[in-house]
Design a protein around this motif. Sequence first.
Motif, PDB file in Angstrom:
ATOM      1  N   LEU A   1       0.823  -0.844   0.693  1.00 20.19           N
ATOM      2  CA  LEU A   1      -0.010   0.014  -0.090  1.00 20.19           C
ATOM      3  C   LEU A   1       0.965   1.119  -0.058  1.00 20.19           C
ATOM      4  CD1 LEU A   1      -2.525   1.141   0.326  1.00 20.19           C
ATOM      5  CD2 LEU A   1      -2.127   1.462   2.811  1.00 20.19           C
ATOM      6  N   ILE A   2       1.556   1.016   1.226  1.00 21.07           N
ATOM      7  CA  ILE A   2       2.597   2.551   0.791  1.00 21.07           C
ATOM      8  C   ILE A   2       3.722   2.748  -0.227  1.00 21.07           C
ATOM      9  CG2 ILE A   2       4.190   3.793   2.495  1.00 21.07           C
ATOM     10  CD1 ILE A   2       1.681   4.071   3.531  1.00 21.07           C
TER      11      ILE A   2
ATOM     12  N   ARG B   1       3.085   6.066  -7.532  1.00 23.18           N
ATOM     13  CA  ARG B   1       2.158   5.458  -8.378  1.00 23.18           C
ATOM     14  C   ARG B   1       0.228   5.835  -8.717  1.00 23.18           C
ATOM     15  NH1 ARG B   1       4.778   6.543 -11.663  1.00 23.18           N
ATOM     16  NH2 ARG B   1       6.770   5.799 -11.796  1.00 23.18           N
ATOM     17  N   LYS B   2       0.305   5.826  -7.286  1.00 23.12           N
ATOM     18  CA  LYS B   2      -2.067   6.288  -6.901  1.00 23.12           C
ATOM     19  C   LYS B   2      -1.554   7.087  -6.747  1.00 23.12           C
ATOM     20  CE  LYS B   2      -2.075   1.309  -4.843  1.00 23.12           C
ATOM     21  NZ  LYS B   2      -2.589   0.847  -3.607  1.00 23.12           N
TER      22      LYS B   2
ATOM     23  N   TRP C   1      -6.144  11.477  -0.525  1.00 26.54           N
ATOM     24  CA  TRP C   1      -6.117  10.673   0.046  1.00 26.54           C
ATOM     25  C   TRP C   1      -4.805  10.312  -0.214  1.00 26.54           C
ATOM     26  CZ3 TRP C   1      -6.748   7.735   3.872  1.00 26.54           C
ATOM     27  CH2 TRP C   1      -6.431   6.430   3.841  1.00 26.54           C
ATOM     28  N   TRP C   2      -4.371   9.967  -0.930  1.00 23.84           N
ATOM     29  CA  TRP C   2      -2.937   9.619  -1.536  1.00 23.84           C
ATOM     30  C   TRP C   2      -2.195  10.506  -1.089  1.00 23.84           C
ATOM     31  CZ3 TRP C   2      -1.725   5.465  -1.232  1.00 23.84           C
ATOM     32  CH2 TRP C   2      -2.779   3.753  -1.538  1.00 23.84           C
ATOM     33  N   SER C   3      -2.402  12.388  -1.567  1.00 29.44           N
ATOM     34  CA  SER C   3      -2.005  13.122  -0.820  1.00 29.44           C
ATOM     35  C   SER C   3      -1.306  13.413   0.227  1.00 29.44           C
ATOM     36  CB  SER C   3      -1.923  14.348  -1.399  1.00 29.44           C
ATOM     37  OG  SER C   3      -2.070  14.720  -2.862  1.00 29.44           O
TER      38      SER C   3
ATOM     39  N   LEU D   1      -1.498  10.064   2.519  1.00 30.65           N
ATOM     40  CA  LEU D   1      -0.629   9.487   2.527  1.00 30.65           C
ATOM     41  C   LEU D   1       0.669   9.856   2.568  1.00 30.65           C
ATOM     42  CD1 LEU D   1      -1.324   7.217   4.023  1.00 30.65           C
ATOM     43  CD2 LEU D   1      -1.040   6.137   2.023  1.00 30.65           C
ATOM     44  N   SER D   2       0.955  10.650   1.100  1.00 31.86           N
ATOM     45  CA  SER D   2       2.479  10.098   0.890  1.00 31.86           C
ATOM     46  C   SER D   2       3.485  11.927   1.659  1.00 31.86           C
ATOM     47  CB  SER D   2       2.286  10.604  -0.392  1.00 31.86           C
ATOM     48  OG  SER D   2       1.736  12.173  -1.125  1.00 31.86           O
ATOM     49  N   GLY D   3       1.746  12.685   1.709  1.00 30.64           N
ATOM     50  CA  GLY D   3       2.724  14.455   2.502  1.00 30.64           C
ATOM     51  C   GLY D   3       3.480  15.276   1.650  1.00 30.64           C
ATOM     52  N   CYS D   4       2.231  15.533   0.631  1.00 27.80           N
ATOM     53  CA  CYS D   4       3.079  16.375  -0.846  1.00 27.80           C
ATOM     54  C   CYS D   4       1.922  17.454  -1.457  1.00 27.80           C
ATOM     55  CB  CYS D   4       3.873  15.389  -1.550  1.00 27.80           C
ATOM     56  SG  CYS D   4       2.682  14.302  -2.848  1.00 27.80           S
ATOM     57  N   ASP D   5       2.343  17.957  -1.991  1.00 27.83           N
ATOM     58  CA  ASP D   5       1.370  19.105  -2.689  1.00 27.83           C
ATOM     59  C   ASP D   5       1.397  18.908  -4.378  1.00 27.83           C
ATOM     60  OD1 ASP D   5      -1.054  20.961  -2.583  1.00 27.83           O
ATOM     61  OD2 ASP D   5       0.496  22.110  -1.697  1.00 27.83           O
TER      62      ASP D   5
END
Length: 153
Positions: free
Chosen positions: A2-3, A8-9, A41-43, A45-49
């Motif tokens: 998942l992480i 990619r997600k 959600w993926w932003s 989870l990944s800590g990006c903007d």
Amino acid sequence: MLIENRDRKLLRAIGLYQRHRHRRDPLSRLKCGWGKLGHVWWSLLSGCDISRDAQIAPDTRFPHPGGIVIHARAVIEPGCLIMQQVTLGQLDTGGAPVVRRGAYLGAGARILGAVEIGAGARVGANAVVLKDVPAHSTAVGIPARVVARRDPD
């Protein structure tokens, strides 16, 4: 699993949103909304903007997506490698960066304004790029300057 694939997600969610944002049929609206939800959600989870409107090639790689910031009008061509804490942003004079095919942006690099990072160029860690970087060259420092040019492979 998942992480591991969160970059990619995230790119897949952005692509889904971009493909369906201008269509008006009910299924496309649903897919556009699903893309928006996936982006959020993926932003988180990944800590990006990363803006949903940025033009990012699907094969762009973010090995460590934490802290990456990409402006809505930024363009990233295929085959680029972008490390953690990179910012592709706009200055008050307007314009956003264009990163050409196969470029490498080191950790913490800041690419600001209407600049172009040439094909196959490398930007060193923590460099602040305010001027164009020619193709197949290496730029480092604050402000960044070209320190090496190489022949294309």
